[in-house]
Motif scaffolding. Structure first.
Motif, short mmCIF file in Angstrom:
data_model
loop_
_atom_site.label_atom_id
_atom_site.label_comp_id
_atom_site.label_asym_id
_atom_site.label_seq_id
_atom_site.Cartn_x
_atom_site.Cartn_y
_atom_site.Cartn_z
N CYS A 137 -3.91 -65.03 1.51
CA CYS A 137 -3.23 -64.66 2.75
C CYS A 137 -2.09 -63.68 2.49
CB CYS A 137 -2.67 -65.91 3.44
SG CYS A 137 -3.92 -66.81 4.40
N ASP A 138 -1.64 -63.60 1.23
CA ASP A 138 -0.48 -62.77 0.90
C ASP A 138 -0.85 -61.49 0.14
OD1 ASP A 138 1.23 -65.83 0.06
OD2 ASP A 138 1.15 -64.77 1.98
N ASN A 169 -5.83 -58.17 3.69
CA ASN A 169 -5.91 -56.81 4.22
C ASN A 169 -7.35 -56.33 4.33
OD1 ASN A 169 -3.09 -56.48 4.40
ND2 ASN A 169 -2.97 -56.00 2.22
N HIS A 197 -5.44 -58.47 11.15
CA HIS A 197 -4.11 -59.05 11.38
C HIS A 197 -3.70 -59.90 10.18
CE1 HIS A 197 -4.46 -57.69 15.51
NE2 HIS A 197 -5.61 -58.31 15.60
N GLU A 237 -0.98 -60.29 8.83
CA GLU A 237 0.32 -60.93 9.04
C GLU A 237 0.17 -62.27 9.76
OE1 GLU A 237 -0.73 -58.25 10.55
OE2 GLU A 237 -0.72 -58.75 12.68
N ARG A 280 -1.91 -68.99 15.93
CA ARG A 280 -0.82 -69.30 15.01
C ARG A 280 -0.68 -70.81 14.91
NH1 ARG A 280 2.25 -65.66 12.81
NH2 ARG A 280 1.89 -67.21 11.19
N GLU A 339 9.75 -66.66 10.25
CA GLU A 339 8.67 -65.68 10.27
C GLU A 339 9.17 -64.35 10.78
OE1 GLU A 339 4.71 -68.42 11.11
OE2 GLU A 339 5.63 -67.25 12.71
N LYS A 344 5.93 -60.93 14.56
CA LYS A 344 4.52 -60.58 14.41
C LYS A 344 4.07 -59.71 15.57
CE LYS A 344 4.34 -63.51 10.96
NZ LYS A 344 4.29 -63.06 9.56
#
Length: 791
Positions: free
Chosen positions: A159-160, A165, A170, A172, A239, A384, A387
């Motif tokens: 995820c990081d 990507n 998305h 982020e 989310r 966070e 976003k």
């Protein structure tokens, strides 16, 4: 026509408890996915026993993925309420062996084929290797529509890094979650297909299976399904409320004061010298071997001697509870299937004892658990970075006419000035003949639509039907990547961004403005035209059926059981008193309105070509400084009315500038009193104006400044006279008749001058030759006269 509609395409947002469909009792369903193997059968026995023991609300369903060959010898069909799912362990297209994909595939199958999926609000998704200790109720653990609750999986490092990507637009929004999942059914419907698709996508990306990309210590791509979930959820804008208190792995130490309600024995754990690993029992036939249980662990009193710290002892007790619950389930399973009575033992006596029953009573969330959950969510939201919101696309419907062209110029100008997120598209409905002559192609980003003004089957003339027809055409011919659609009418001015989530738009719950005159929602009209008249919302009067399109929307939405969030704080008609403190986002000038003696009615400008004629504009409203401030409500009402028309005029002015209209200050002649409707050249005559142009009024350039001052030496009469000489009058038929008469007068005048000059030339020429001809000419004329008249 309908004013503002927010349609949540891919993601719904809203709070549990807000809305009629969320009133108690909530309907919930628990799901878990398995395959036709002994390995999953003993896990099923343990989970099902804990489900009953914990008194988990609602039904539970096992999603059983089996090949036809496996089903021939499978013995565990009665272990749980089951929905059979076609196995995708071996991918039907790629041939890839990856059984974990059966989980999202099973959920997709259940949503599509199970009647239970049609009668549920909330879903809890578990893994088979779990033990439920207490009720897992989505709304009690904080789940909201658009905000599922999930357990934290920190090792999902993809995820990081570049993995996110590569596989989501998305990154982020990628959350490191899994295991326990509690969400609204609408969120699951949006997520499930993407979960499956992204699992296939990640599984096929072998170049990024390595540990440094995925966190998978085996580097074999086995957790592709977990990334498929996280990337799929990010793709649809979900989310999560991430929680690491509800679920615990046996072997881990819980936080003080926290009572986990779910045990996930996915990793090996031990109590003293005793240990357990599920992988050691992959082919274990223990469900069908009468009287056989997993090796008995130490007893609780023995644990008291192992650890001094009370919380560490709690961790060991959880380990014992996990394996003992599985064994208790196996014991009952054997009894139910007519196994011989087991040999009595100390361990069997313990499993049937009141002590064990007391230790395994259903657990409830403690106050400390709830407090930590709330703090964790607040911290998560606060820490966070901001976003990007889901994508929005704005659309509006028009036809090929000057009437809609000037409305388009006004709406598109206000769209950009309002900073509305996303793009805007004009749905332009035109006949083939209209399109040949149409000149307004560049007024807005446009999607062209065949006109249905004249219905192709019935011949009925009803241009309003172009609106739904255009929306259908656009959806069928354009790839829309937006999560929300904002539908406006052309006769609107935007004052600020319309963000659907701000007004609680959600999947199944569009947002609109009230139209109370749609009384057909309350009478037999609704009963005739929809099977769900109770769902008809007045969310959008002429006896000619002109508002049929509006009823079409209301009845169509009712047929789909869409329930609108109706807000009166989005749109206002100019001329209506605004509610104090409300920041209206849209002005809808569909009705005539006035400020003092000045008025505006869009219907009077149906044939005005103010877009094509350079520097044309609408009559300027009064200056705000001239308004009476004695009545604050009336003052605010008039300010909005003035703002509406000033915005239209500003849009027209900028449009003429972009189209390089001649400078009116250079071309104007102050002594000529001609009206602009006669003196303003069209685009075809630009560069060679035959008559002077009006001067651009100063107030057009400063329409954004509602506090501008009146020139100190200017009287009210002089200002009105100046404005009257500069502005385009209403396009009355008499102007056209006058133009035609003026043309013929000028033509007659020119013809008369030309005829007079010709006669004079003939007379002069005749006199020059008169003296040269002499008497012979006179004699011949006399002779001719005598002959002609017989004299």
């Amino acid at each position: 026509m309908a004013a503002v509609i927010f349609a949540g395409l891919l993601v719904g947002r809203g709070r549990a408890g807000e809305g009629a469909d969320l009133k108690a009792p909530f309907r919930m369903h628990t799901l878990f996915s398995v395959e036709c193997q002994n390995y999953f059968d003993w896990q099923t026995v343990g989970l099902m026993h804990s489900y009953r023991k914990a008194r988990q609300p609602g039904p539970i369903t096992r999603l059983l993925s089996c090949t036809e060959e496996e089903k021939k010898s499978y013995r565990g069909m009665n272990l749980a309420p089951t929905v059979e799912v076609p196995s995708m362990s071996k991918h039907p297209k790629t041939g890839d062996w990856y059984p974990a994909i059966n989980k999202p595939a099973g959920v997709v199958h259940w949503l599509k084929h199970s009647k239970d999926a049609e009668n549920v609000d909330w879903v809890v998704i578990l893994d088979a290797d779990m033990i439920i200790r207490g009720p897992i109720v989505p709304w009690e653990i904080g789940a909201e529509k658009g905000r599922p609750v999930a357990a934290y999986y920190g090792y999902l490092v993809g995820c990081d890094n570049e993995l996110a990507n590569l596989h989501t637009k998305h990154p982020e929004l990628c959350d490191k979650v899994g295991g326990l999942l509690a969400m609204h059914i609408d969120d699951l419907r949006a997520l499930a297909p993407m979960w499956l698709s992204k699992t296939e996508e990640v599984r096929g990306d072998k170049a990024h299976w390595m540990t440094k990309y995925t966190g998978d210590i085996y580097g074999s791509g086995w957790i592709s399904e977990m990334y498929g979930y996280s990337f799929g959820a990010a793709e649809v804008g979900l989310r999560h409320k991430i929680n690491d208190n509800l679920m615990i792995y046996p072997g881990y130490t819980p936080r003080e004061g926290v009572e986990p309600i779910l045990l996930h024995y996915g990793l090996p754990f031990n109590v003293g010298n005793w240990s357990f690993s599920k992988l050691d029992h992959h082919e274990d036939n223990i469900v069908y071997d009468c009287g056989r249980l997993f090796p008995e662990p130490p007893y609780p009193r023995e644990v008291l001697e192992m650890k001094v710290n009370a919380n560490e002892r709690r961790a060991l007790f959880l380990n014992l509870e996990c394996i003992n619950t599985i064994n208790e389930g196996l014991l009952l399973q054997h009894e139910e299937h007519a196994c011989p009575k087991p040999v009595w033992s100390k361990y069997l006596r313990f499993l049937r004892s009141k002590t064990f029953a007391d230790l395994t009573r259903p657990k409830q969330l403690t106050p400390k658990s709830r407090q930590i959950m709330e703090i964790a969510v607040k911290k998560q939201d606060a820490n966070e970075p901001e976003k990007p919101h889901p994508k929005i696309h704005t659309i509006f419907s028009t036809e090929c006419s000057p009437y809609f062209d000037w409305q388009t110029v006004g709406l598109v100008h206000s769209f950009h000035r309002s900073r509305q997120p996303g793009n805007i598209t004009r749905l332009l409905s035109c006949t083939v003949e209209d399109l040949k002559q149409y000149k307004g192609h560049d007024l807005a980003p446009t999607h062209y639509v065949p006109s249905m003004s004249r219905h192709p089957l019935t011949g009925d003339w009803y241009p309003a039907i172009n609106k739904p027809a255009a929306v259908v055409h656009w959806l069928n011919h354009v790839k829309v990547d937006a999560e929300y659609i904002v539908i406006l009418d052309a006769d609107m001015i935007m004052r600020g961004p319309i963000t659907p989530w701000e007004f609680n738009a959600a999947r199944g719950h569009p947002v609109s403005t009230p139209y109370d005159y749609l009384i057909g929602c309350d009478n037999e009209l609704a009963k005739i035209h929809t099977s769900h008249p109770n769902s008809c919302d007045k969310a959008i009067v002429y006896e000619a059926g002109w508002i049929s399109e509006m009823y079409g929307y209301a009845f169509g939405a009712a047929e789909l059981n869409l329930r609108h969030v109706i807000s009166n704080k989005i749109m206002l008609y100019p001329g209506y008193d605004p509610e104090p403190g409300v920041n209206y986002r849209v002005l809808h000038y569909g009705l005539d309105f006035r400020v003092g003696n000045w008025s505006f009615d869009k219907a009077k400008w149906r044939h005005a070509n103010v877009v094509e004629k350079c520097w044309s504009k609408f009559p300027s409203p009064p200056d705000p400084s001239s308004l009476d401030r004695g009545n604050e409500a009336a003052f605010q009402r008039d300010l909005l009315s003035i703002e509406c028309v000033n915005s239209l005029n500003e849009a027209l002015h900028l449009h003429h500038e972009r189209n390089k209209c001649p400078d009116p200050k250079i071309l104007s002649t102050p002594t000529t009193p001609d009206h602009p409707s006669l003196s303003t050249p069209t685009r075809e005559t630009r560069g060679r104006p035959s008559l002077p142009l009006p001067e651009i009024p100063r107030e057009i350039i400063t329409t954004r400044n509602l506090d501008k001052k009146v020139e100190p030496n200017a009287t009210r009469d002089s200002l009105e006279l100046k404005e009257e000489s500069e502005e385009l009058s209403h396009p009355e038929p008499s102007n056209q008749a006058f133009n035609s008469m003026r043309f013929w007068i000028l033509g007659l005048w020119a013809f008369s001058i030309f005829g007079f000059m010709a006669v004079m030339w003939m007379v002069i020429s005749s006199r020059k030759g008169h003296k040269k001809r002499g008497k012979n000419l006179k004699t011949r004329r006399r002779t001719a006269v005598v002959q002609d008249y017989g004299i």
